[in-house]
Design an enzyme around this catalytic site. Structure first.
Site, PDB file in Angstrom:
ATOM      1  N   GLY A 200      21.206  17.450  39.269  1.00 18.74           N
ATOM      2  CA  GLY A 200      22.645  17.694  39.165  1.00 18.74           C
ATOM      3  C   GLY A 200      23.000  19.044  39.751  1.00 18.74           C
ATOM      4  N   ASN A 201      24.209  19.491  39.502  1.00 18.62           N
ATOM      5  CA  ASN A 201      24.616  20.807  40.002  1.00 18.62           C
ATOM      6  C   ASN A 201      25.597  21.459  39.035  1.00 18.62           C
ATOM      7  OD1 ASN A 201      27.478  20.202  40.894  1.00 18.62           O
ATOM      8  ND2 ASN A 201      26.331  18.637  42.010  1.00 18.62           N
ATOM      9  N   ARG A 202      26.004  22.673  39.366  1.00 19.23           N
ATOM     10  CA  ARG A 202      26.736  23.494  38.399  1.00 19.23           C
ATOM     11  C   ARG A 202      28.257  23.316  38.442  1.00 19.23           C
ATOM     12  NH1 ARG A 202      24.692  29.313  39.782  1.00 19.23           N
ATOM     13  NH2 ARG A 202      26.332  29.876  38.322  1.00 19.23           N
TER      14      ARG A 202
END
Ligand code: CTP
Length: 398
Positions: A200-202
């Protein structure tokens, strides 16, 4: 407010207005007082509360309240109130106020789904919108009693945020996105390796949500495709929840078919694991580390920009860039704008982890036509307003 059970939620809305320094006059209908009594409104607003035109007649309240307002918010707006407003009836203080208001008027309808979908209500809503009112779409969910469906009053905090966005535009009466359909994507997609782990990412989703909310405040019909966000649904916005890049693509492409503009504020994962393990991947006995093979995801933005769902659509992308030995942030951004083929690219300098999850943002909006608009550090809503300003300019030319 008019006489719906959601009147109790209007107490919180009122508090948010007064606590942020606004001067609020509460004008309930007689029916509204059946749900929440006048003492509650008087105590929360610090002012006397009347439903009829016959109180304090020497102050001509039936004209003065509407004339002097910067914003009128009817929450909840019942089917009956919408009908009266659409027909210009004026048999109490609220309906008189609606006829004399020169400022933006927001209706936040709340009623059962059947009432909302009734042809009479739909026609009244259409009439009010044609005349420049902002009638926001009700939320979906649990209604009074056991049933669920479309008809809930949006959360008070979200109605307040929408009203604040409207006021921030200096009370611009013109809802310049009225009659427009827009699609916004937000959040970060997740690509699962097994039932518990993902890549995933932020991305927080805040910028996408601000874009959706401000578009609704400017009158647009908004679909927000949200990936893995926990933010409350913006008032008046249709929210579609997704997890993976493939789901995001499916929903954004479907909604874009009839949209005037699509803004890709989401951070889709560029890669997904080539295979998915149905059960949790265990550590190897010999202590060796697994190798995870990745497959590249489709570029949704580039796909939309190159194979336009229809020629008139405005396609907007975001670029989170850092400068490096190969070029500055702007060098990379111009290259990306050309490669992706979008009409506008909103460029954030993310060197040092800036922007992610923050309330504020600064950016440059680059245009395919070579234009460049710098947006100084400010709220994500302020940046969203500039993006919609640029989008409306482009739509005007099409
Ligand atoms: N985007 C997209 N589909 C993807 C990846 C990105 O639609 N699979 C969109 C984002 O929503 C954003 C824009 O593309 O609007 C910029 O994404 P970014 O990841 O910065 O661009 P990349 O093409 O991945 O470039 P880079 O090589 O710099 O990572």
């Amino acid at each position: 407010m008019s006489g719906g059970i959601a009147a109790y939620k209007a107490c919180e809305l009122l508090r948010r207005f007064t606590e942020s320094g606004h001067d609020v006059t509460v004008v309930p209908t007689r029916a509204a007082l059946e749900f929440v009594g006048a003492p509650t409104w008087a105590a929360l607003s610090g002012k006397p509360v009347h439903t009829e035109v016959w109180d304090d007649v020497h102050q001509v309240p039936h004209v003065r309240i509407g004339q002097s307002a910067d914003l009128v918010v009817v929450a909840p707006a019942t089917a009956d109130l919408l009908a009266k407003a659409a027909h210009g009836l004026a048999d109490d203080l609220l309906t008189n106020t609606l006829l004399t208001a020169r400022c933006p008027v927001v209706y936040a309808p709340a009623m059962h789904t059947e009432m909302w979908e009734n042809a009479a209500t739909a026609a009244n809503v259409a009439t009010l919108r044609e005349r420049g009112a902002l009638v926001i779409e009700p939320a979906e969910g649990r209604l009074t009693g056991v049933d669920t469906g479309k008809g809930r009053l949006p959360e008070p905090a979200e109605i307040f945020a929408l009203a604040t966005d409207l006021l921030a535009r200096g009370g611009a009466r013109e809802l310049d996105l009225a009659g427009r359909r827009v699609v916004v994507s937000a959040g970060g997609t997740r690509e699962y390796l097994d039932p518990v782990r993902f890549l995933g990412n932020r991305s927080s989703g805040l910028q996408g949500y601000a874009l959706a909310r401000t578009a609704a405040a400017r009158g647009a019909e908004v679909t927000l495709v949200a990936a893995n966000t926990t933010l409350p649904d913006p008032a008046g916005v249709k929210v579609v929840k997704v997890v993976t890049t493939a789901e995001l693509q499916e929903q954004v492409v479907a909604a874009s078919a009839t949209a005037d503009a699509v803004v890709m504020a989401a951070a889709p994962a560029d890669f997904r694991p080539s295979s998915y393990a149905d059960s949790k991947i265990k550590k190897a006995e010999d202590g060796s580390s697994p190798t995870i093979e990745l497959t590249q995801n489709p570029d949704i933005l580039a796909g939309l920009a190159h194979e336009r769902p229809h020629p008139g659509i405005v396609v907007v992308g975001f670029a989170a860039e850092t400068g490096d030995q190969n070029g500055t942030v702007m060098d990379h951004a111009r290259t990306k704008l050309a490669r992706k083929g979008c009409d506008l690219l909103v460029v954030n300098d993310v060197g040092g982890g800036k922007v992610f999850g923050e309330e504020h943002n600064e950016a440059v909006v680059l245009g395919k036509d070579g234009s460049s608009t710098s947006v100084p550090r400010g709220s994500k809503s302020a940046l969203a307003q500039v993006i919609w300003d640029r989008v409306t300019e482009l739509l005007r030319d099409r």
